[in-house]
Design an enzyme around this catalytic site. Structure first.
Site, PDB file in Angstrom:
ATOM      1  N   CYS A 122       0.889  -1.358  -0.132  1.00  0.00           N
ATOM      2  CA  CYS A 122      -0.050   0.036   0.148  1.00  0.00           C
ATOM      3  C   CYS A 122       0.887   1.398  -0.042  1.00  0.00           C
ATOM      4  O   CYS A 122       1.592   1.500  -0.983  1.00  0.00           O
ATOM      5  CB  CYS A 122      -1.104  -0.180   1.194  1.00  0.00           C
ATOM      6  SG  CYS A 122      -2.432   0.841   0.683  1.00  0.00           S
ATOM      7  N   HIS A 154      -3.449  -4.840   0.372  1.00  0.00           N
ATOM      8  CA  HIS A 154      -2.641  -5.502   1.571  1.00  0.00           C
ATOM      9  C   HIS A 154      -2.898  -6.912   1.636  1.00  0.00           C
ATOM     10  O   HIS A 154      -3.772  -7.424   2.060  1.00  0.00           O
ATOM     11  CB  HIS A 154      -3.467  -4.791   2.728  1.00  0.00           C
ATOM     12  CG  HIS A 154      -3.274  -3.487   3.060  1.00  0.00           C
ATOM     13  ND1 HIS A 154      -2.357  -2.915   3.727  1.00  0.00           N
ATOM     14  CD2 HIS A 154      -3.855  -2.341   2.820  1.00  0.00           C
ATOM     15  CE1 HIS A 154      -2.459  -1.452   4.033  1.00  0.00           C
ATOM     16  NE2 HIS A 154      -3.324  -1.149   3.258  1.00  0.00           N
ATOM     17  N   GLU A 185      -1.123  -8.849   3.354  1.00  0.00           N
ATOM     18  CA  GLU A 185      -0.916  -9.253   4.540  1.00  0.00           C
ATOM     19  C   GLU A 185      -2.266  -9.956   5.333  1.00  0.00           C
ATOM     20  O   GLU A 185      -2.293 -10.738   6.260  1.00  0.00           O
ATOM     21  CB  GLU A 185      -0.146  -8.585   5.594  1.00  0.00           C
ATOM     22  CG  GLU A 185      -1.324  -7.278   6.019  1.00  0.00           C
ATOM     23  CD  GLU A 185      -0.961  -5.970   5.059  1.00  0.00           C
ATOM     24  OE1 GLU A 185      -0.604  -6.459   3.798  1.00  0.00           O
ATOM     25  OE2 GLU A 185      -1.256  -4.835   5.661  1.00  0.00           O
TER      26      GLU A 185
HETATM   27  N1  GLN Z   1      -2.087   6.636   3.069  1.00  0.00           N
HETATM   28  C1  GLN Z   1      -1.853   5.921   1.719  1.00  0.00           C
HETATM   29  C2  GLN Z   1      -3.292   6.074   0.978  1.00  0.00           C
HETATM   30  O1  GLN Z   1      -4.397   6.581   1.722  1.00  0.00           O
HETATM   31  C3  GLN Z   1      -1.729   4.608   1.944  1.00  0.00           C
HETATM   32  C4  GLN Z   1      -2.802   3.974   2.922  1.00  0.00           C
HETATM   33  C5  GLN Z   1      -2.322   2.717   3.423  1.00  0.00           C
HETATM   34  O2  GLN Z   1      -0.997   2.417   3.224  1.00  0.00           O
HETATM   35  N2  GLN Z   1      -3.163   1.838   3.909  1.00  0.00           N
HETATM   36  O3  GLN Z   1      -3.342   5.984  -0.156  1.00  0.00           O
END
Ligand code: GLN
Length: 537
Positions: A381, A507, A509
């Site tokens: 992410c 994600h 994970e």
């Molecule tokens: N801050 C970034 C976004 O909102 C990444 C978010 C995250 O890593 N979950 O796109």
């Protein structure tokens, strides 16, 4: 249908979630279908708006629910698939009750905690029971007995047990038996008092799971049994585990917790077959290989902030029979002391998700170090956004390229908001959330690792890769290996001339379990091991 209620006393952080999850493992391996849910007494509608300092990680489900991290334990320890009905907060309960009141559904009655709030809580247990069609529903009540805000939940489960009958409900209370150094003894008084607190509101626990640092001897068990009014064999010892949280199910099995529960609930099942689980523990305790992997984040001092990431890395180790030493790196230390000093010698570098600017520079430096020194890199992410920014700045020479999250006026917004997101002002539940399909490109490392072309992965972010820059990245060696099915959003990037440099907007994970390690983590650990030992696993 049978119901198990898990409460906790004396102090928080005893591992109620883990215990509930581990009991779930044992019951599943007895052939029962289980469902697990968590009740959180706080007033937030969900933990999505809370800081990791308050709450640890926010665990995201397939349906996009932002939930308590205990639901992560539930999914990792069992085969259940959870949805938003598996996590209930006081905020949600009151929201529903107040909406009902405004709609006139209470027909002129005074709206009260009992019965209106408690009914709403009981409804959620019934709803999960119906939807899951499980043999056993395990409900964990967050917080500690004695908390004012937890009272409606305790009252609700007391009523619930009465309604379904005592053969169908078990109250399991997790308590703490501290070791007092000066006296050289384990002490039972806090347990007695916490059980007394429960009995005051009409709940007499059937089973006490006693968290302790030293073994509970026969005498202490007898004392707890007598003072707390539970049978001797229902006083269960749960000592701190030596190596891994995945030992907990085996430990509780040795204490016959699952037997006890099944007897109490009149469930006639074979013993739990835990052979595959024992093999996982073998690989965790005595792995054939070892590797050190760095996680570069900003909540490094908080163990719970990157819970699922740490667990998925460990699962990747299990898949490779490789013990992983997690090196938790504070991104700001890299900014201060430089990459060489902090990152040298690591087999792999992982940059997890995150929000806000603090530590972003250190993370960019880590990505650059991984790219230039051919150290395996896994970006999750924000970790993908960081890799993009780094590549734009240092390879494409786009000066001060950034995400508009951190520099709204950057000349090169390589990561930016989609049009639809720019007008969103509400914070709760407004991100791109939950499992969405991603199409992988044939011939890429990502497709090879997954062994599939369409995968479903969970999201939690607002910003996206800016397609205006796609061609420039491609020409310079970035491979775009995953997209949304309409081809519009970039989901995975990798580097062509690098042993392992993969970053995803989603994600992964959240989909990893010890018995089903996630392919990206499996590949990452294999690459990290190769990096250090120059030989394939
Ligand atoms: N801050 C970034 C976004 O909102 C990444 C978010 C995250 O890593 N979950 O796109």
């Amino acid at each position: 249908m049978k119901f198990i209620f898990v409460t906790g006393g004396v102090v928080s952080s005893l591992g109620k979630g883990l215990t509930a999850a581990a009991l779930g493992t044992l019951l599943e391996n007895r052939g029962l279908k289980v469902a697990l849910q968590k009740f959180d007494p706080y007033l937030n509608v969900d933990p999505g708006t809370m800081s990791p300092y308050q709450h640890g990680e926010v665990y995201v489900l397939d349906d996009g629910a932002e939930t308590d991290l205990d639901l992560g334990h539930y999914e990792r320890f069992t085969n259940v698939k959870l949805t938003r009905i598996n996590n209930l907060t006081s905020g949600q309960v009151y929201q529903t009750v107040l909406n009902n009141e405004r709609e006139g559904k209470y027909l002129g009655k005074t709206v009260q905690v009992i019965p209106h709030v408690t009914d709403e809580i009981k409804n959620r247990i019934h709803l999960l029971a119906e939807q899951s069609n499980a043999d056993v529903v395990i409900t964990e009540i967050g917080g500690t007995t004695g908390d004012i805000e937890g009272l409606p939940f305790l009252e609700a489960i007391r009523e619930f047990a009465l309604e379904v009958g005592y053969n169908n409900a078990v109250f399991l209370h997790l308590t703490y038996v501290p070791f007092i150094k000066a006296a050289g003894e384990l002490k039972t008084k806090p347990t007695q008092q916490s059980v007394a607190k429960l009995r005051e509101i009409g709940i007499a626990p059937h089973i006490l799971v006693c968290r302790c640092e030293k073994p509970l001897d026969k005498e202490l068990r007898q004392k707890i049994s007598m003072f707390c009014n539970v049978p001797y064999e229902a006083v269960i010892e749960e000592q701190d585990v030596e190596h891994s949280i995945y030992e907990v199910p085996l430990m509780l099995q040795r204490e016959r917790l699952d037997d006890l529960v099944c007897r109490q609930l009149h469930l006639d099942t074979p013993l739990a077959n835990m052979t595959h689980w024992q093999e996982i523990i073998r690989k965790l305790i005595a792995p054939r290989h070892r590797v050190r992997v760095g996680v570069v984040g900003k909540y490094i001092e908080l163990n719970d902030a990157y819970k699922s990431v740490y667990e998925a890395i460990i699962h990747g180790g299990v898949a490779n029979d490789c013990g992983v030493e997690l090196v938790k790196v504070d991104a700001e230390d890299i900014e201060r002391d430089g990459t060489e000093k902090i990152l040298k010698g690591l087999g792999g570098i992982l940059v997890p998700g995150g929000f806000g600017e603090r530590g972003v520079l250190g993370k960019i430096m880590a990505a650059q170090y991984a790219r230039e020194n051919k150290v395996p890199y896994l970006g999750l992410c924000l970790g993908m956004q960081i890799a993009t920014i780094e590549f734009a700045r240092n390879v494409l020479k786009l000066e001060k390229a950034h995400s508009t999250e951190f520099d709204p006026n950057t000349a090169h917004p390589v990561i930016a908001l989609l049009d639809g997101q720019t007008k969103v002002t509400k914070k709760g539940g407004t991100m791109r959330l939950g499992a969405q399909p991603c199409q992988l490109v044939m011939g890429t490392k990502a497709a090879q690792l997954y062994g599939a072309f369409v995968v479903n992965e969970r999201h939690r972010h607002r910003y996206e890769f800016n397609n205006a820059y796609r061609e420039r990245f491609e020409k310079a060696g970035v491979v775009f290996s995953g997209f949304t099915p309409d081809g519009k959003l970039v989901e995975v990037i990798e580097l062509a001339n690098h042993p392992f440099f993969i970053a995803s907007q989603f994600h992964p994970e959240f989909h990893s379990k010890p018995h089903q390690p996630h392919p990206l983590f499996k590949g990452f650990i294999a690459a990290a091991h190769q990096q250090i030992h120059h030989k394939p696993l």
